[in-house]
Design a protein around this motif. Structure first.
Motif, PDB file in Angstrom:
ATOM      1  N   ASP A  28       0.820  -1.221   0.000  1.00 12.07           N
ATOM      2  CA  ASP A  28       0.000   0.000   0.000  1.00 12.07           C
ATOM      3  C   ASP A  28       0.850   1.266   0.000  1.00 12.07           C
ATOM      4  N   ASP A  29       2.108   1.141   0.466  1.00 11.22           N
ATOM      5  CA  ASP A  29       2.986   2.313   0.580  1.00 11.22           C
ATOM      6  C   ASP A  29       4.341   1.987  -0.041  1.00 11.22           C
ATOM      7  N   PRO A  30       4.424   1.940  -1.366  1.00 12.50           N
ATOM      8  CA  PRO A  30       5.681   1.538  -2.022  1.00 12.50           C
ATOM      9  C   PRO A  30       6.878   2.393  -1.631  1.00 12.50           C
ATOM     10  N   ASP A  31       6.665   3.677  -1.310  1.00 10.77           N
ATOM     11  CA  ASP A  31       7.792   4.538  -0.932  1.00 10.77           C
ATOM     12  C   ASP A  31       8.503   4.018   0.312  1.00 10.77           C
ATOM     13  N   SER A  32       7.767   3.293   1.166  1.00  9.10           N
ATOM     14  CA  SER A  32       8.367   2.803   2.406  1.00  9.10           C
ATOM     15  C   SER A  32       9.407   1.720   2.168  1.00  9.10           C
ATOM     16  N   THR A  33       9.463   1.159   0.955  1.00  8.63           N
ATOM     17  CA  THR A  33      10.432   0.098   0.650  1.00  8.63           C
ATOM     18  C   THR A  33      11.720   0.636   0.028  1.00  8.63           C
ATOM     19  N   TRP A  34      11.869   1.969   0.051  1.00  9.20           N
ATOM     20  CA  TRP A  34      13.077   2.609  -0.479  1.00  9.20           C
ATOM     21  C   TRP A  34      13.739   3.427   0.627  1.00  9.20           C
ATOM     22  N   LEU A  35      15.063   3.500   0.598  1.00 10.60           N
ATOM     23  CA  LEU A  35      15.772   4.288   1.585  1.00 10.60           C
ATOM     24  C   LEU A  35      15.430   5.768   1.424  1.00 10.60           C
ATOM     25  N   THR A  36      15.414   6.453   2.553  1.00 13.86           N
ATOM     26  CA  THR A  36      15.261   7.903   2.532  1.00 13.86           C
ATOM     27  C   THR A  36      16.623   8.552   2.760  1.00 13.86           C
ATOM     28  N   ALA A  37      16.670   9.862   2.654  1.00 18.41           N
ATOM     29  CA  ALA A  37      17.950  10.582   2.725  1.00 18.41           C
ATOM     30  C   ALA A  37      18.629  10.431   4.079  1.00 18.41           C
ATOM     31  N   ASP A  38      17.875  10.108   5.135  1.00 15.89           N
ATOM     32  CA  ASP A  38      18.481  10.026   6.469  1.00 15.89           C
ATOM     33  C   ASP A  38      18.976   8.619   6.809  1.00 15.89           C
ATOM     34  N   ALA A  39      18.874   7.675   5.886  1.00 12.25           N
ATOM     35  CA  ALA A  39      19.414   6.338   6.141  1.00 12.25           C
ATOM     36  C   ALA A  39      20.937   6.407   6.260  1.00 12.25           C
ATOM     37  N   THR A  40      21.486   5.619   7.191  1.00  9.61           N
ATOM     38  CA  THR A  40      22.908   5.725   7.518  1.00  9.61           C
ATOM     39  C   THR A  40      23.556   4.353   7.616  1.00  9.61           C
ATOM     40  N   SER A  41      24.778   4.237   7.089  1.00  3.60           N
ATOM     41  CA  SER A  41      25.581   3.032   7.285  1.00  3.60           C
ATOM     42  C   SER A  41      26.515   3.246   8.462  1.00  3.60           C
ATOM     43  N   GLY A  42      26.493   2.308   9.401  1.00  2.00           N
ATOM     44  CA  GLY A  42      27.392   2.381  10.541  1.00  2.00           C
ATOM     45  C   GLY A  42      28.656   1.576  10.364  1.00  2.00           C
ATOM     46  N   SER A  43      28.817   0.939   9.205  1.00  4.99           N
ATOM     47  CA  SER A  43      30.052   0.179   8.945  1.00  4.99           C
ATOM     48  C   SER A  43      30.348   0.227   7.448  1.00  4.99           C
TER      49      SER A  43
END
Length: 343
Positions: A310-325
């Motif tokens: 129902d919310d396809p946008d939720s399956t994509w990373l947003t700009a605030d996603a972060t890698s910690g390694s």
């Protein structure tokens, strides 16, 4: 001392542990000293490959029992012999431990515990890819937590795609080799109440000996009136495009302890669904905004899949996603560990 051990990489080219080991060796930067690597496609050829290592600062293995022998005990005995061979020449052997034993292994659990305990006792340094794996080793009395270094899997977020592919048919997809416990059966069952036009996709190929699982899934899908597709092997250069084409990425591995497939979804800027367990909670804390966790129940998975459709946008990373390694962090931690282990 700046140690530059030889990476003795055992197993078939497409195996996830082999891919990790080769990527790790390639990432290590010792100035003009590239990490030496010796490849062995099958454990049956390992004894004949030892002399190819030559003079070295040390030897590093990426160990899972299935890559080193016909049984857990056979694999452990082979590592003990290998360590003895190199120790007699004054060379230390260290190992990253993968697919560590856990009670969910079933009847094979105690044999695997004994094998990993033997390997941990033989080598001169030990690493895992997660705190969860280190805890499993301690809980099984394989190794003390203080004797194991945690170096998280590298996660490179990369650049977001300039545009998202047009989805011609809605789908739910599982990524990676097909084998029992990977979650394909559970995901297909959780799709029972979804519209019949939502396709189930397995991005990957069957593990050796598990072609029957594909037949079982195809039969179950036909009975449910649902389209089921197995992509087969997807080469690295086509993988990002393949995982961007599906509607809902999900990783419902039943026995996960560290997951390369999760990171593959995320590297393609997807935000996969995953059940909340000790490993995925650790992963989500280390890499904020990269997973959508759901309660580890059938109802929890059904609701999460329906919500994502129902919310396809939720399956994509947003700009605030972060890698910690980031990959450079993983390389730095390994180089620090090698300097301690191979001094």
């Amino acid at each position: 001392m700046t140690a530059n051990p030889t990476h003795l990489v055992v197993g078939p080219p497409r195996h996830g542990v082999v891919t990790f080991a080769l990527d790790l060796a390639a990432s290590l930067d010792r100035g003009n000293r590239p990490a030496p690597t010796v490849r062995v496609d099958d454990w049956t050829d390992l004894d004949g490959a030892l002399d190819r290592v030559g003079r070295t600062d040390g030897v590093h293995l990426n160990f899972t029992d299935r890559l080193f022998g016909s049984t857990p005990r056979d694999a452990a005995d082979r590592v003990v012999d290998l360590v003895g061979h190199f120790t007699s020449a004054g060379v230390r052997v260290t190992a990253t431990l993968h697919d560590v034993p856990q009670p969910a292994d079933g009847g094979n659990y105690h044999q695997r515990v004994a094998a990993y305990r033997t390997v941990c006792s033989a080598v001169h340094g030990r690493a895992t890819n997660s705190e969860h794996e280190r805890s499993l080793l301690a809980e099984s009395k394989v190794a003390r937590s203080a004797d194991v270094v945690v170096v998280p899997l590298p996660l490179h977020l990369g650049e977001a795609p300039s545009s998202r592919p047009l989805v011609e048919r809605r789908s739910v997809a599982v990524l990676g080799f097909l084998y029992p416990g990977k979650g394909h059966r559970e995901v297909l069952a959780a799709m029972a109440d979804l519209p019949r036009d939502v396709e189930f996709v397995a991005v990957g190929e069957p593990s050796a000996g598990h072609a029957d699982l594909v037949e079982h899934l195809a039969e179950s899908a036909r009975a449910a009136g649902r389209q089921f597709t197995v992509t087969g092997y997807v080469p690295d250069e086509a993988l990002s495009a393949a995982v961007r084409r599906v509607s809902v990425p999900i990783a419902h591995h039943r026995h996960v302890s560290a997951s390369g497939s999760l990171n593959t979804w995320i590297a393609a800027h997807r935000r996969p669904l995953a059940p909340a367990n000790r490993y995925t909670i650790e992963h989500a804390a280390r890499h904020p905004g990269t997973l959508r966790l759901y309660p580890d129940t059938g109802h929890g998975m059904r609701d999460a899949i329906a919500s994502a459709l129902d919310d396809p946008d939720s399956t994509w990373l947003t700009a605030d996603a972060t890698s910690g390694s980031a990959p450079a962090d993983t390389a730095r931690l390994y180089m620090q560990a090698f300097d301690r282990w191979h001094d």
